[in-house]
Design a protein around this motif. Sequence first.
Motif, mmCIF file in Angstrom:
data_model
loop_
_atom_site.group_PDB
_atom_site.id
_atom_site.type_symbol
_atom_site.label_atom_id
_atom_site.label_comp_id
_atom_site.label_asym_id
_atom_site.label_seq_id
_atom_site.Cartn_x
_atom_site.Cartn_y
_atom_site.Cartn_z
ATOM 1 N N ALA A 130 37.948 51.264 40.475
ATOM 2 C CA ALA A 130 38.330 51.659 39.409
ATOM 3 C C ALA A 130 39.908 51.600 39.030
ATOM 4 O O ALA A 130 40.061 51.073 37.803
ATOM 5 N N PRO A 131 40.859 51.777 39.938
ATOM 6 C CA PRO A 131 42.356 51.632 39.761
ATOM 7 C C PRO A 131 42.641 50.291 39.390
ATOM 8 O O PRO A 131 43.278 49.713 38.768
ATOM 9 N N ILE A 132 41.760 49.086 39.912
ATOM 10 C CA ILE A 132 41.863 47.686 39.539
ATOM 11 C C ILE A 132 41.328 47.456 38.284
ATOM 12 O O ILE A 132 42.116 46.759 37.621
ATOM 13 N N GLY A 133 40.417 48.015 37.759
ATOM 14 C CA GLY A 133 39.777 47.946 36.312
ATOM 15 C C GLY A 133 40.754 48.522 35.336
ATOM 16 O O GLY A 133 41.182 47.790 34.346
ATOM 17 N N ASP A 134 41.583 49.534 36.006
ATOM 18 C CA ASP A 134 42.606 50.008 35.141
ATOM 19 C C ASP A 134 43.966 49.145 34.997
ATOM 20 O O ASP A 134 44.446 48.885 34.002
ATOM 21 N N ALA A 135 44.275 48.370 36.183
ATOM 22 C CA ALA A 135 45.283 47.380 36.037
ATOM 23 C C ALA A 135 45.093 46.486 35.163
ATOM 24 O O ALA A 135 45.975 45.758 34.456
ATOM 25 N N ILE A 136 43.704 45.978 35.298
ATOM 26 C CA ILE A 136 43.204 44.840 34.396
ATOM 27 C C ILE A 136 43.622 45.261 32.740
ATOM 28 O O ILE A 136 43.951 44.486 31.897
ATOM 29 N N LEU A 137 43.117 46.510 32.566
ATOM 30 C CA LEU A 137 43.494 47.102 30.837
ATOM 31 C C LEU A 137 44.670 47.135 30.696
ATOM 32 O O LEU A 137 45.284 46.819 29.507
ATOM 33 N N ALA A 138 45.670 47.515 31.647
ATOM 34 C CA ALA A 138 47.055 47.575 31.443
ATOM 35 C C ALA A 138 47.790 46.063 31.153
ATOM 36 O O ALA A 138 48.500 46.036 30.340
ATOM 37 N N ALA A 139 46.999 45.253 32.021
ATOM 38 C CA ALA A 139 47.683 43.804 31.755
ATOM 39 C C ALA A 139 47.241 43.243 30.284
ATOM 40 O O ALA A 139 47.945 42.698 29.763
ATOM 41 N N THR A 140 46.032 43.739 30.008
ATOM 42 C CA THR A 140 45.609 43.336 28.694
ATOM 43 C C THR A 140 46.246 43.843 27.640
ATOM 44 O O THR A 140 46.715 43.181 26.564
ATOM 45 N N ALA A 141 46.572 45.125 27.810
ATOM 46 C CA ALA A 141 47.578 45.657 26.646
ATOM 47 C C ALA A 141 49.035 45.371 26.333
ATOM 48 O O ALA A 141 49.688 45.118 25.415
ATOM 49 N N ALA A 142 49.259 44.918 27.704
ATOM 50 C CA ALA A 142 50.682 44.273 27.826
ATOM 51 C C ALA A 142 50.724 42.556 27.345
ATOM 52 O O ALA A 142 52.017 42.240 27.303
ATOM 53 N N GLY A 143 49.790 42.177 26.926
ATOM 54 C CA GLY A 143 49.855 40.602 26.454
ATOM 55 C C GLY A 143 49.531 39.863 27.903
ATOM 56 O O GLY A 143 49.756 38.517 27.740
ATOM 57 N N ILE A 144 49.548 40.390 28.961
ATOM 58 C CA ILE A 144 49.505 39.460 30.026
ATOM 59 C C ILE A 144 48.121 38.605 30.083
ATOM 60 O O ILE A 144 48.102 37.360 30.556
ATOM 61 N N SER A 184 44.573 37.642 27.806
ATOM 62 C CA SER A 184 43.974 37.809 26.608
ATOM 63 C C SER A 184 42.848 38.639 26.231
ATOM 64 O O SER A 184 42.613 39.217 25.179
ATOM 65 N N SER A 185 42.140 39.021 27.425
ATOM 66 C CA SER A 185 41.068 39.868 27.189
ATOM 67 C C SER A 185 40.802 40.537 28.664
ATOM 68 O O SER A 185 41.202 40.017 29.621
ATOM 69 N N PRO A 186 40.066 41.669 28.695
ATOM 70 C CA PRO A 186 39.962 42.343 30.198
ATOM 71 C C PRO A 186 39.006 41.258 31.023
ATOM 72 O O PRO A 186 39.213 41.384 32.387
#
Length: 516
Positions: free
Chosen positions: A443-457, A459-461
């Motif tokens: 779960a925290p890894i999934g959240d980190a991926i969502l955060a990276a997507t929100a930051a534009g790092i 392009s998608s989760p």
Amino acid sequence: MRGHLTLGIDIGTTNVKAAILDTATGKVVAFGSKEHPLFHPFPGWAEQEASNYWGAVVAAIRQCLDQGRFADDVAAVALSGLVGVTLPVNDQGRPLRPAMIWMDARSEPECEDIRTRVGEKTINHNNGNRVAPWFIDPKALWIKRHEPHIFQATHKFLSPSGYCTFRMCGNFTMNTGDAGLAYPYEYQKEKWNEAIANAIGIPLEKFPRLYRSHELVGEVTRQAAEETGLRAGTLVAAGGTDISSAALGVGVTKAGEAYYSMGTGSNLGIMIPTEQRVEEYRILKWPHVLPGLTMFDGPMAFTGASLKWFRDQFGDGEWRLAERMGQNVFDLFTAQAMQVPPCSDGLLYLPYLGNTLSPNWHSNATGAFFGIRPTTTRAHFIRALIEGVAFDLYSNVRIAREAGVAVDGLILNGGPTKSRFWNQITANVVNVPLKVPDIGEAAPIGDAILAATAAGIYSSPVEPLDRIVRIKETIDPDPQLHERHKAFFDIWSSLYQHVKGDMDAHRALVDRYHAG
């Protein structure tokens, strides 16, 4: 590279876990965790303090930051958390009472009110789910009836992740996954239904603004930066539910894929297209963190909690031995269970230590052992606990298949899945292969991926998953042992049906004499 790290935080029922992801390499570079308490002030009640959520989040973040010079390079953060939680706060974001969590069963009368005034079919069609105390609205109605001054003062009802997101950025938010646990949310349209909210009696203005999981909701405030050690201005994403973020973290991103998460409770999550209407309401539906996918989800309440209960009540010897030998105390229990043959010489366990969720949804259910004989040993009880939890999963898998949803295998995550012995029992009972990903807490890894997507790092989760998720082992079932388990499963299922009425009468007596 500056700003190449992201932070994911998951608020579980009894533990907060945080991970820092290096988006350049796809590797987790830091991990932290902190337990937080659960309170049962009366039979059937289950509450938690919001301040304990935030305190555990802060502690887990600081554990991560203590492992390196990371704070300046964290570009974004996202939180997920346990669902079905009703936490009222005022307009300053201060909690007005303890959070009533998913296992709180006191609001059955309010469920009946919703069935009478709104109609179960209306709720089914709009929200995709059944009426049960597990959801937000019945507990909010309980507050309205029994604590009207608190309901009147409530500015917003928040989830645990919504509360901690508020503490992080100062904005009231709700991701679409958490919204799926509120009956006015139209899961196939991603919006609130005001008519249903009014009919239930919970005004829509008491719910926060909706966001998709990968959307930005704010920035880390100066106060939150001082508390957590993060840099003020770090981006904050909406995050998801604990189960949907974990599903992303192990790569479950397509319709037809299935996921089994084990912790204090457990969840069977099968991905279906959001437009697909499955007329089966013993198993829940709520939005995945990926738009267009819905999780056909079977929550079960007492998975790891069953063995934890045994450990806490009867495990003093194992505790002392584990401390002396430097071993995991649960490994000592499973080592004993290995000495008992499959099906525990007929000992059966109903894993309902306070209620049962999917598929029975019985608030008055209690745990039970059946088949005790003079030859039954302590080790039999341990193995029966594990098998009873697997039977609970199997009952949900069978119902999903009857509803026309395919389940050909499961991807695993969570504490108990670290035990190969436990996994093999699960595979044998359910009769599907289990895939074990080479990943820590998903779960925290999934959240980190969502955060990276929100930051534009990203392009998608789904973009980085090929680099992050790998399957390290597949556990195949033993067909012969499955047939043995299936025979005992039939008795296990019949046992519950025969004692269900007695469980209701028993609960009435407990309530009467507790009140006296």
